[in-house]
Design a protein around this motif. Structure first.
Motif, short mmCIF file in Angstrom:
data_model
loop_
_atom_site.label_atom_id
_atom_site.label_comp_id
_atom_site.label_asym_id
_atom_site.label_seq_id
_atom_site.Cartn_x
_atom_site.Cartn_y
_atom_site.Cartn_z
N LEU A 1 0.90 -1.24 0.00
CA LEU A 1 -0.16 0.03 0.01
C LEU A 1 0.82 1.37 -0.01
O LEU A 1 1.63 1.49 0.92
N ARG B 1 -5.85 10.20 -2.26
CA ARG B 1 -7.03 9.97 -1.81
C ARG B 1 -7.14 9.04 -0.62
O ARG B 1 -8.40 8.67 -0.03
N GLN B 2 -6.18 8.47 -0.18
CA GLN B 2 -6.29 7.23 0.62
C GLN B 2 -5.97 8.17 2.14
O GLN B 2 -5.06 8.86 2.21
N HIS C 1 -14.56 10.83 6.55
CA HIS C 1 -14.94 9.80 5.72
C HIS C 1 -15.87 8.80 6.73
O HIS C 1 -15.90 8.30 7.88
N TRP D 1 -15.00 3.27 7.35
CA TRP D 1 -13.65 2.83 7.77
C TRP D 1 -13.64 1.58 7.24
O TRP D 1 -14.32 0.45 7.96
N HIS D 2 -12.37 0.95 6.89
CA HIS D 2 -12.24 -0.43 6.64
C HIS D 2 -10.88 -1.04 7.56
O HIS D 2 -9.90 -0.19 7.43
N SER E 1 -8.71 2.64 7.63
CA SER E 1 -8.48 3.18 6.19
C SER E 1 -9.75 3.33 5.57
O SER E 1 -10.85 2.59 5.76
N ASN E 2 -9.86 4.46 4.69
CA ASN E 2 -11.12 4.40 3.79
C ASN E 2 -10.74 3.53 2.31
O ASN E 2 -11.50 3.47 1.55
N ILE E 3 -9.91 2.77 2.58
CA ILE E 3 -9.25 1.69 1.39
C ILE E 3 -9.99 0.50 1.63
O ILE E 3 -9.97 -0.02 2.75
N ASN F 1 -9.76 -2.99 2.20
CA ASN F 1 -8.90 -4.10 2.37
C ASN F 1 -9.15 -5.48 1.55
O ASN F 1 -9.72 -6.35 2.02
N SER F 2 -8.59 -5.50 0.53
CA SER F 2 -8.73 -6.66 -0.22
C SER F 2 -7.68 -7.82 0.20
O SER F 2 -7.29 -8.50 -0.55
#
Length: 619
Positions: free
Chosen positions: A522, A552-553, A574, A577-578, A614-616, A618-619
């Motif tokens: 990341l 944007r992260q 945000h 959140w993840h 995070s606002n990403i 998480n895959s």
């Protein structure tokens, strides 16, 4: 041969394409210098050159030969630039041809420094065998862990076969006991080649501030030392006094040799604050300029990393900005603040650190003491590190010094809880700096890393033994300091590789792998960008709240050093959140599962834990 030409040559024995040996030695104190063979006592005269150099061109010297120098008929002494001491520091030198190794790393490209995840290790205790070949067999562990750079503690020849490496007396040599079935220099070349084939950079720890006490013969040849300065080890290495040009040449050529002939990717230079040089061009700056010139010729990037007890950006600023041009430095103050935050004692220089407040400052500013008053030093100390990017700082929760300099050599795994160990690791990986691990840390190795030596001089060995006892006399209630000369002290410091398959060590190993994977994949973790960082400290809660932004992260990390759960607010900008990682999750042996998703608002952080959202996705 002219003075300028001599200054471009590597000291010691080297071979040209026709197989002819060239011998170069600096011995201005001698009226005559001769090379003596061990096998038949044959003697060859060296020719005097400018500035005290002596040179010999011969076809009589071949790889595998043993030789030494006679100075005005006295000796024979080992070569000051010996590559190999088959019989140790007191034996004759062994001829080795650096050109003979068949390198297969032509496609290797050194990583950008900001991408480094460094793993520090000691060759002798990293494996049961304590050799470079045995280290090669563990490289798949490194690959599986995810580290991409190993830092090898010093390998220059020292007395005996047990030593941290900082007592080396031949900077050009490779410790004979680390070689295993082949000559030690070739074994190191093989290791570096194998590392590159697996995508791992190699950093070598070098000591340019002093030489060890046993077998140190350089002073017999020339003016390598000066009483102009005092150091903890006696007279300083002569970098700026009379005759210093050849001494500087000796160390500059040494750095170039490791990069050019051993394909080393970086040098970590030990305690450079102890290098005494008030000349117009500091020796570190000269080394940097010569290394840059080598990189320009070869197309390979090489890094210079320093350890120093000075918060002085002059060392890491570019040469064109008035600095010495070092690529990065270790930050002990991050470690000190982290240690105090974990509840460990505040004795000695640790008393200067105020737990989470100091740690938060180090997250933001790298240096804790950046021009403010230090009670321990009784003066203002340091300067601000403004404008210095995060990738020029290396941080850690433990290293060889901060473990081994304890009386019993306890690792963090013996000093704090399992949960706190995970929190300390998270703090390092969450930082905007380069992370460094110490061998075995990733599985919470319980064995100590103690101070050990194997001096063959009995008086010196006894002096070291008594000195160690004196150093820890105030800690007599905790027991006796381990005997640094005893074989058991060395053996007790070896890693226990079998533990990686047992709980809870296996769990810790998987936890470290997760952090490293996040750090590598990341950009928000990988970019050492201090500009996108904000840090808030809640001292009464013993909690630090970190936000990092990259494009944007957006990341929100919480470090709870208290023994109580703490409620914290998630930012409202945000809505969703993840979870990236939470050390308190059951999968990591924790007791509190953190939610996979959270909205803006209150979040309860488990005791002694780190959690990152995070606002990403998480895959």
């Amino acid at each position: 041969m002219s003075y300028d030409d001599l200054m471009t040559l590597r000291p010691g024995v080297s071979f040209n394409e026709q197989g002819e040996a060239q011998v170069l030695v600096w011995a201005p104190k001698a009226e005559s210098v001769q090379l003596q063979f061990a096998e038949d006592a044959k003697i060859l005269d060296l020719e005097p050159q400018d500035y005290g150099f002596w040179i010999l061109q011969t076809r009589a010297l071949w790889p595998g030969d043993r030789y030494g120098f006679l100075l005005d008929g006295k000796g024979p002494y080992p070569d000051p630039a010996t590559l190999y001491q088959p019989e140790g520091v007191h034996g004759l030198s062994g001829v080795f041809d650096l050109r003979k190794f068949n390198w297969t790393d032509q496609s290797w490209k050194n990583l950008a420094l900001k991408e480094y995840i460094i793993y520090e290790l000691h060759t002798g205790t990293f494996t049961p065998e304590g050799t470079f070949a045995a280290m090669e067999e563990k490289l798949d562990h490194m690959v599986g862990l995810g580290v991409n750079a190993i830092e090898i503690m010093p390998v220059s020849q020292f007395a005996g076969d047990r030593n941290w490496g900082y007592d080396g007396v031949f900077p050009y040599s490779v410790q004979n006991s680390y070689g295993g079935p082949v000559a030690a220099p070739e074994a190191l070349q093989r290791l570096v080649n194998a590392c590159h084939e697996k995508g791992i950079a190699v950093i070598l720890d070098m000591v340019y501030n002093h030489l060890g006490p046993e077998g140190n013969i350089l002073g017999n040849f020339g003016h390598y030392f000066t009483n102009k300065y005092h150091t903890p080890w006696g007279d300083a290495i002569n970098f700026d006094d009379a005759w210093s040009d050849a001494v500087r040449h000796y160390f500059v050529q040494n750095a170039l040799m490791w990069f050019r002939d051993f394909h080393i990717d970086g040098l970590r230079l030990d305690a450079v604050h102890a290098i005494k040089d008030l000349g117009p061009v500091h020796i570190l700056q000269q080394i940097k300029q010569e290394v840059d010139e080598l990189s320009h010729k070869t197309g390979r990037a090489h890094y210079l990393i320093v350890e120093m007890d000075l918060n002085d950006t002059r060392f890491v600023k570019p040469v064109e900005a008035g600095g010495y041009g070092m690529d990065a430095q270790w930050i002990d103050e991050f470690h000190h603040a982290l240690r105090v935050s974990s509840g460990q004692e505040r004795s000695g220089y640790y008393a200067d650190f105020n737990g989470v407040a100091s740690l938060a400052k180090s997250f933001r500013d790298a240096y804790v003491y950046d021009g403010i008053y230090s009670e321990h030093r009784k003066r203002k100390f340091g300067m601000k590190a403004e404008g210095i990017p995060g990738h020029q700082f290396i941080v850690f929760s433990q290293n060889h010094d901060h473990i081994g300099n304890r009386m019993l050599g306890e690792r963090t795994s013996r000093l704090v809880s399992f949960e706190m160990q995970k929190l300390l690791a998270g703090a390092v990986f969450l930082s905007p700096f380069i992370p460094l691990l110490f061998m075995g840390e990733e599985w919470a190795e319980p064995n100590p890393f103690q101070y050990f030596v194997s001096h063959t001089d009995e008086e010196l060995a006894e002096a070291v033994r008594k000195g160690r006892k004196r150093e820890f006399a105030a800690f007599h209630l905790e027991g006796e300091a381990p005997d640094p000369v005893a074989v058991s002290t060395f053996e007790n410091s070896k890693l226990q590789w079998e533990l990686i398959h047992r709980p809870p060590h296996q769990t810790m190993l998987q936890y470290y792998r997760k952090w490293i994977a996040l750090r590598k994949t990341l950009p928000l973790f990988r970019e050492c960008d201090r500009n996108g960082l904000s840090v808030e400290v809640f001292q009464e809660k013993e909690l630090i709240y970190i936000q990092r932004v990259w494009g944007r992260q957006h990341l929100a990390g919480f470090l709870n050093f208290s023994k109580s759960a703490q409620q914290v607010p998630l930012p409202s900008e945000h809505l969703s959140w993840h979870k990236m990682i939470a050390s308190s999750d059951l999968v990591w042996g924790g007791q509190q599962e953190m939610p996979d998703h959270a909205d803006a608002g209150a979040l309860t952080v488990a005791p002694e834990s780190v959690v990152v959202y995070s606002n990403i996705i998480n895959s």
